[in-house]
Structures are given as structure tokens and as C-alpha cells.
Design a protein around this motif. Sequence first.
Motif, short mmCIF file in Angstrom:
data_model
loop_
_atom_site.label_atom_id
_atom_site.label_comp_id
_atom_site.label_asym_id
_atom_site.label_seq_id
_atom_site.Cartn_x
_atom_site.Cartn_y
_atom_site.Cartn_z
N GLU A 23 0.82 -1.21 0.00
CA GLU A 23 0.00 0.00 0.00
C GLU A 23 0.86 1.27 0.00
OE1 GLU A 23 -3.12 2.31 2.97
OE2 GLU A 23 -3.03 0.12 3.02
N ASN A 24 1.94 1.29 0.77
CA ASN A 24 2.78 2.48 0.83
C ASN A 24 3.40 2.80 -0.53
OD1 ASN A 24 2.32 2.97 3.55
ND2 ASN A 24 4.08 1.74 4.22
N THR A 25 3.82 1.75 -1.24
CA THR A 25 4.40 1.96 -2.56
C THR A 25 3.37 2.52 -3.53
OG1 THR A 25 5.96 0.14 -2.20
CG2 THR A 25 5.63 0.87 -4.47
N ILE A 26 2.14 1.97 -3.49
CA ILE A 26 1.08 2.49 -4.35
C ILE A 26 0.80 3.94 -4.02
CG2 ILE A 26 -1.37 2.29 -4.91
CD1 ILE A 26 -1.19 -0.69 -4.51
N ASN A 27 0.75 4.27 -2.74
CA ASN A 27 0.52 5.64 -2.31
C ASN A 27 1.61 6.57 -2.84
OD1 ASN A 27 0.51 8.09 -0.55
ND2 ASN A 27 -1.14 7.00 0.48
N ASN A 28 2.85 6.13 -2.74
CA ASN A 28 3.97 6.94 -3.22
C ASN A 28 3.93 7.10 -4.74
OD1 ASN A 28 4.99 7.20 -0.62
ND2 ASN A 28 6.37 5.45 -0.80
N GLU A 29 3.54 6.04 -5.44
CA GLU A 29 3.46 6.12 -6.90
C GLU A 29 2.39 7.11 -7.33
OE1 GLU A 29 5.20 3.90 -9.48
OE2 GLU A 29 6.53 4.24 -7.78
N LEU A 30 1.24 7.08 -6.67
CA LEU A 30 0.16 8.00 -7.00
C LEU A 30 0.54 9.43 -6.64
CD1 LEU A 30 -2.66 8.63 -7.97
CD2 LEU A 30 -3.56 7.86 -5.77
N THR A 31 1.18 9.62 -5.49
CA THR A 31 1.64 10.95 -5.09
C THR A 31 2.62 11.51 -6.10
OG1 THR A 31 1.34 10.41 -2.74
CG2 THR A 31 2.81 12.24 -3.28
N LYS A 32 3.54 10.67 -6.56
CA LYS A 32 4.54 11.11 -7.55
C LYS A 32 3.87 11.50 -8.86
CE LYS A 32 8.94 11.60 -8.73
NZ LYS A 32 8.78 12.12 -10.09
N PRO A 42 6.44 26.46 -3.12
CA PRO A 42 6.41 25.02 -3.49
C PRO A 42 5.35 24.27 -2.71
CG PRO A 42 8.67 25.78 -3.22
CD PRO A 42 7.79 26.90 -2.76
N TYR A 43 4.69 23.35 -3.41
CA TYR A 43 3.60 22.62 -2.76
C TYR A 43 4.02 21.20 -2.39
CZ TYR A 43 2.91 20.97 -7.60
OH TYR A 43 3.09 20.45 -8.86
N LYS A 44 3.18 20.59 -1.56
CA LYS A 44 3.39 19.21 -1.14
C LYS A 44 2.09 18.45 -1.28
CE LYS A 44 4.99 16.34 2.74
NZ LYS A 44 5.47 16.35 4.15
N VAL A 45 2.15 17.27 -1.91
CA VAL A 45 0.96 16.45 -2.15
C VAL A 45 0.92 15.29 -1.16
CG1 VAL A 45 -0.24 14.97 -3.82
CG2 VAL A 45 0.96 17.04 -4.60
N LYS A 46 -0.29 15.02 -0.68
CA LYS A 46 -0.49 13.87 0.21
C LYS A 46 -1.74 13.12 -0.24
CE LYS A 46 -1.06 12.57 5.09
NZ LYS A 46 -1.21 13.08 6.47
N VAL A 47 -1.65 11.80 -0.31
CA VAL A 47 -2.78 10.95 -0.70
C VAL A 47 -3.19 10.09 0.49
CG1 VAL A 47 -3.60 9.12 -2.23
CG2 VAL A 47 -2.07 10.90 -3.11
#
Length: 300
Positions: A124-133, A160-165
Amino acid sequence: MLKRGQVTVFIILGIIILATVIGYFILREEVVTEELTQNGLIQSGNVKLFVESCLEQVGTRGLDLIGSQGGYYNLFNQDLFFTTLEPISDLYFNSVDDKLETVQDNFFTIPYYFYQGEDFTIDENTINNELTKYIEDNLDNCLNEFTVFKQQGLIVKEEPYKVKVNFLSNKVQFELDYLLKITEGTQTKEFSKFIVNHKLDFRTVLTVVEEALRKQQKLGNSVIVADLTFLSEIYDFSYEIDYIESSSVVYLFYFEQEKQDDYVFAYAAKYNWDDLEIDDPYLETEPIDYELFEDEEIIV
């Protein structure tokens, strides 16, 4: 000749008229100022809606893409991916057709989660990081430096912004920490956080994939048709199984979305079927000796 009393009346009337005119212009100035202030608030509000719209659009697009590619945005290890120029199925094609520019060289690429007995499931963490990227890489294209607002006279200053999913219950939340200062005339308004929600129970998607792979590890070298049928009844989804090569299978899971096409999640499995002697490697059964049942009553 006017009498003194009449002159006094005219002077008083003149003062009243002058005061009325002055009061009108003062009041009119206040009304215009208020209108300009409200207009400035409306314009800055439009900027906020614009950012939220881009966040939702890019986030949803990324969510669809990673589903069609088994949770991946960046395909870093081609040895564990099945790649083809041909669409796997019509439903799968429809889910990725409008995103082909994001897929390397217009290939349909799906990861192997199960490869000859080994588990390569994404977490799940990898999927979250992939979507965030994905969102971070594509959001600027949608915002386009706020050109449409700058052409209307607004001054937009940004940091600069920061994205969180967040994968929450029954929804995926896209969160953007983004400091914006919107100035029009003498009016300035700041925004620092933008949040939009996409109605998809992605946690159920992850649960289904996890359960399917757990069944796969237990079953080993066979397609998990019966297990998927059982899971589909529990979690309310449909599925396809496509045999893409002599020993590879693509699993496609479809989840209903409100007022949208089904959400698609895909992954591949590679089995040890190359050494099988039967013509159809998907039917690992022994021939039936019907003579054993000649004296038996068969109930249908």
C-alpha cells in the motif's frame, strides 16, 4: 426684491441640496468599493476552485493509471512486467485509452505479482507513493502558472507545494499543502490547503488483491477461478482472466463507481506450465474413465 426671510429659505435649501449631492457621492463610493472588494473575493475564490479542480482531475487520472498498471506509475523493473502493444480486453483498453501518453512508448504494461511461485505484490505504501509522484509530476501542467487569472489582472504568488494521498474508508483523499497569495488591486487573500475527495473504496480494492494473492500462494501453479468467484460475491466486484501467453495470465478486477466507468485494477501471474505435456495448459486434469460409472446412477 426678495425679503430677508426668503433669502434664508433659499440658503437652507441650497445647503440641503449640496449635502444631499455630497452624501450621494460618498455613499456611491462606498458601494463601488464594496463591489470591488466582493469582486476580488470572487476572483480569489475562482482561483481556489481552479486549484481544487486540477487536483481532482490529475488525482483521478493518476488513480486510474496506477490501477491499470497494477499500482505503478514509474515502471522501474521491466523484467517483472508483462508488456504488449495489444490491449488485453475491451474494458481494460477503455480504462487506459485516454492515458496512453503516460505509458512508456504506448505499451500496455502490467506487473507480475506472482512469478513462478514467487510473490512480487506491491504494498500500500508503494502504491501511495506512486500515485503521489504522479500528481506531483502532472499538477503543474494543469495549473499552467495561473495564466488565465494573470491575464485578468490578478497577481498570484506561490510557494512550493506538497501532495499527500490518503486511502480512507469509501474514498480517496487528495490533499495539497500550497501557499497562494492572490492580489487584485488593494485586496489580497491567502490559501494554504486544498482537499478534494474521490468516491472510490480503494481499501476494498487493496483487500481484494491481497486476498487473491494469498489464495494464489496457497494454490500454487493454477489459476484461481473458484477463489475469485467467491471473493467477487463478498466484495461486490467483477473480474476477467485473460491468458496472454502459454504460461502467463492477466487478472482484471472491476469495481463500480458512482456516475463513472468501473475502476480497473490489473496484475499478471506467470506459472510453471512450460513443461506440461497436455495441449491446454490451463486444464490440469486427468482423463475420466467412464467405465467406472456404468452401474452408477447419475443425478444431475
